[in-house]
Scaffold this motif. Structure first.
Motif, PDB file in Angstrom:
ATOM      1  N   ASP A 187      40.281  44.697  41.049  1.00  0.00           N
ATOM      2  CA  ASP A 187      40.141  43.562  40.155  1.00  0.00           C
ATOM      3  C   ASP A 187      41.202  43.658  39.060  1.00  0.00           C
ATOM      4  O   ASP A 187      40.972  43.296  37.916  1.00  0.00           O
ATOM      5  CB  ASP A 187      38.733  43.581  39.559  1.00  0.00           C
ATOM      6  CG  ASP A 187      38.383  42.351  38.755  1.00  0.00           C
ATOM      7  OD1 ASP A 187      38.880  41.263  39.082  1.00  0.00           O
ATOM      8  OD2 ASP A 187      37.625  42.483  37.785  1.00  0.00           O
ATOM      9  N   GLU A 220      32.795  49.769  39.130  1.00  0.00           N
ATOM     10  CA  GLU A 220      32.263  48.564  39.772  1.00  0.00           C
ATOM     11  C   GLU A 220      32.207  48.694  41.277  1.00  0.00           C
ATOM     12  O   GLU A 220      31.244  48.242  41.910  1.00  0.00           O
ATOM     13  CB  GLU A 220      33.121  47.353  39.388  1.00  0.00           C
ATOM     14  CG  GLU A 220      32.499  46.007  39.740  1.00  0.00           C
ATOM     15  CD  GLU A 220      32.766  45.558  41.172  1.00  0.00           C
ATOM     16  OE1 GLU A 220      32.109  44.618  41.640  1.00  0.00           O
ATOM     17  OE2 GLU A 220      33.657  46.155  41.843  1.00  0.00           O
ATOM     18  N   ALA A 239      31.169  38.143  34.582  1.00  0.00           N
ATOM     19  CA  ALA A 239      32.060  39.052  35.308  1.00  0.00           C
ATOM     20  C   ALA A 239      33.254  38.242  35.788  1.00  0.00           C
ATOM     21  O   ALA A 239      33.088  37.228  36.470  1.00  0.00           O
ATOM     22  CB  ALA A 239      31.340  39.691  36.485  1.00  0.00           C
ATOM     23  N   ASP A 241      35.970  38.434  38.269  1.00  0.00           N
ATOM     24  CA  ASP A 241      36.252  39.227  39.463  1.00  0.00           C
ATOM     25  C   ASP A 241      36.716  38.280  40.559  1.00  0.00           C
ATOM     26  O   ASP A 241      36.611  37.064  40.442  1.00  0.00           O
ATOM     27  CB  ASP A 241      35.001  40.001  39.878  1.00  0.00           C
ATOM     28  CG  ASP A 241      35.306  41.287  40.631  1.00  0.00           C
ATOM     29  OD1 ASP A 241      36.417  41.396  41.191  1.00  0.00           O
ATOM     30  OD2 ASP A 241      34.442  42.184  40.658  1.00  0.00           O
ATOM     31  N   TYR A 294      28.790  40.691  48.686  1.00  0.00           N
ATOM     32  CA  TYR A 294      29.478  40.829  47.417  1.00  0.00           C
ATOM     33  C   TYR A 294      28.463  41.195  46.347  1.00  0.00           C
ATOM     34  O   TYR A 294      27.313  40.781  46.387  1.00  0.00           O
ATOM     35  CB  TYR A 294      30.129  39.483  47.073  1.00  0.00           C
ATOM     36  CG  TYR A 294      31.146  39.447  45.957  1.00  0.00           C
ATOM     37  CD1 TYR A 294      32.484  39.190  46.219  1.00  0.00           C
ATOM     38  CD2 TYR A 294      30.772  39.613  44.625  1.00  0.00           C
ATOM     39  CE1 TYR A 294      33.431  39.102  45.205  1.00  0.00           C
ATOM     40  CE2 TYR A 294      31.706  39.533  43.606  1.00  0.00           C
ATOM     41  CZ  TYR A 294      33.038  39.281  43.892  1.00  0.00           C
ATOM     42  OH  TYR A 294      33.957  39.201  42.887  1.00  0.00           O
ATOM     43  N   SER A 296      28.675  42.189  41.804  1.00  0.00           N
ATOM     44  CA  SER A 296      29.575  42.238  40.663  1.00  0.00           C
ATOM     45  C   SER A 296      28.963  43.052  39.527  1.00  0.00           C
ATOM     46  O   SER A 296      27.799  43.451  39.576  1.00  0.00           O
ATOM     47  CB  SER A 296      29.866  40.816  40.167  1.00  0.00           C
ATOM     48  OG  SER A 296      28.726  40.282  39.515  1.00  0.00           O
ATOM     49  N   LEU A 312      29.874  34.443  37.241  1.00  0.00           N
ATOM     50  CA  LEU A 312      30.986  35.133  37.902  1.00  0.00           C
ATOM     51  C   LEU A 312      32.050  34.115  38.304  1.00  0.00           C
ATOM     52  O   LEU A 312      31.746  33.095  38.915  1.00  0.00           O
ATOM     53  CB  LEU A 312      30.469  35.866  39.155  1.00  0.00           C
ATOM     54  CG  LEU A 312      31.482  36.369  40.177  1.00  0.00           C
ATOM     55  CD1 LEU A 312      32.393  37.421  39.583  1.00  0.00           C
ATOM     56  CD2 LEU A 312      30.758  36.925  41.417  1.00  0.00           C
TER      57      LEU A 312
END
Length: 347
Positions: A187, A220, A239, A241, A294, A296, A312
């Protein structure tokens, strides 16, 4: 002041991806961020877990925001020194060995950094017939060290040990057509965006409506990067990302991707709607998407029991957890949304 300046951000991305830093070994990346901020007059604090925290006071200090990006990456560790002198690995983070086959790497021993290549044991087609059918897994992938060693004892004599970190060459490129391709865009893109935003806020006369905490997390990829050090006053948690691209996805490399749901479940509906509205009001190209496999920092915070509204968004990253790629338009859209968000009122 020209902000956002995507060229400066891409330069920052290049610096970050070239700093080795898998989860558990992201100290150098955190140190870089802290030094960069210090050089630009920004104070920061390193947490006990090794993350980096920056607080910018806002007009309202009773309700806060918390924004994260992570600097840790995928990587590996030495699991075993083989009788051949080569190394068996264990993964750090979730990825396919196929995505690293043939990649140059570094082995970080206590006394020296060694170079090597990640190989299928049965790589040579002149020796191993049908090697394209061999599964790329923990039992077949190994590190060929660039040292004269043919035994376990010779490798150990070099100073290489079980538990040493292994990092992958990023191979950063910025093409004339605007693409940014490299490992570890997940990231480091978001971390670069956040660094540039913090410095802009420090230098400009922009006054945030709410006290905002910026957190560079360092774990993370293994699930708990941003689940602590969240002040009680925080009511919104974002977040920043990557957006996940592929079949069935709406996200692309040219817009900012806003996540509606990932493997942890839906993100806060009204906060997501607020992000969409900011894009519409500011002519920011965006896509709303669902990321099936996924998680986060924001979802980690929710799992840890924090009572916050979580969201996110981020640049669209093609071929995530492999040789990744995005475009400057996606980076710029993400920068614009983050800037609009920190200036907006709480929902």
């Amino acid at each position: 002041m020209n902000y956002p300046d995507v060229s400066k951000t891409i330069s920052q991305i290049e610096k970050l991806v070239n700093i080795p830093g898998p989860s558990g070994y992201a100290y150098a990346a955190i140190e870089y961020c802290q030094n960069f901020l210090k050089e630009n007059g920004v104070d920061s604090t390193v947490t006990h877990k090794g993350g980096l925290s920056v607080t910018i006071e806002g007009e309202d200090s009773s309700k806060h925001r918390f924004i994260t990006a992570h600097v840790d990456t995928l990587g590996a560790m030495v699991k075993e020194i083989l009788p051949s002198g080569r190394l068996k690995m264990t993964k750090i983070g979730s990825f396919s060995w196929n995505a690293t086959e043939g990649e140059y790497c570094q082995i970080h021993s206590s006394n020296k950094i060694f170079t090597g290549t990640i190989c299928l044991h049965e790589t040579s087609g002149h020796v191993y017939r049908g090697n394209d059918d061999i599964k790329r897994d923990d039992n077949h992938m190994e590190v060929r060290i660039d040292e004269v060693t043919t035994t376990q004892e010779e490798t150990e004599a070099l100073g290489i040990s079980v538990g040493d970190f292994i990092t992958f060459a990023p191979r950063f490129e910025h093409t004339d057509s605007g693409f940014v391709k490299s490992r570890h865009l997940d990231d480091k893109v978001s971390a670069a965006i956040m660094l540039e935003l913090i410095v802009h806020l420090q230098r400009s006369d922009v006054r945030l409506p709410h006290t905002t905490h910026f957190f560079f997390s360092n774990n993370e990829e293994i699930g708990y990067g941003g689940n602590s050090n969240i002040p009680e006053e925080v009511v919104e948690y974002i977040a920043v990302d990557m957006g996940a691209l592929g079949d069935g996805q709406r996200s692309d490399e040219y817009t900012v991707s806003i996540c509606a749901k990932d493997s942890s479940g839906p993100y806060h509906y009204y906060l997501r709607q607020h992000l969409v509205q900011l894009c519409q009001e500011n002519d920011i190209d965006y896509k709303v998407d669902i990321y099936p496999y996924y998680g986060s920092d924001a979802s980690a915070a929710i799992s840890a029991g924090h009572d916050v509204k979580h969201g996110l968004f981020g640049a669209g990253i093609e071929s995530s957890h492999a040789m990744e790629r995005t475009h400057r338009r996606s980076i710029e859209a993400t920068e614009a949304l983050l800037f609009a968000y920190v200036k907006s009122p709480l929902i």
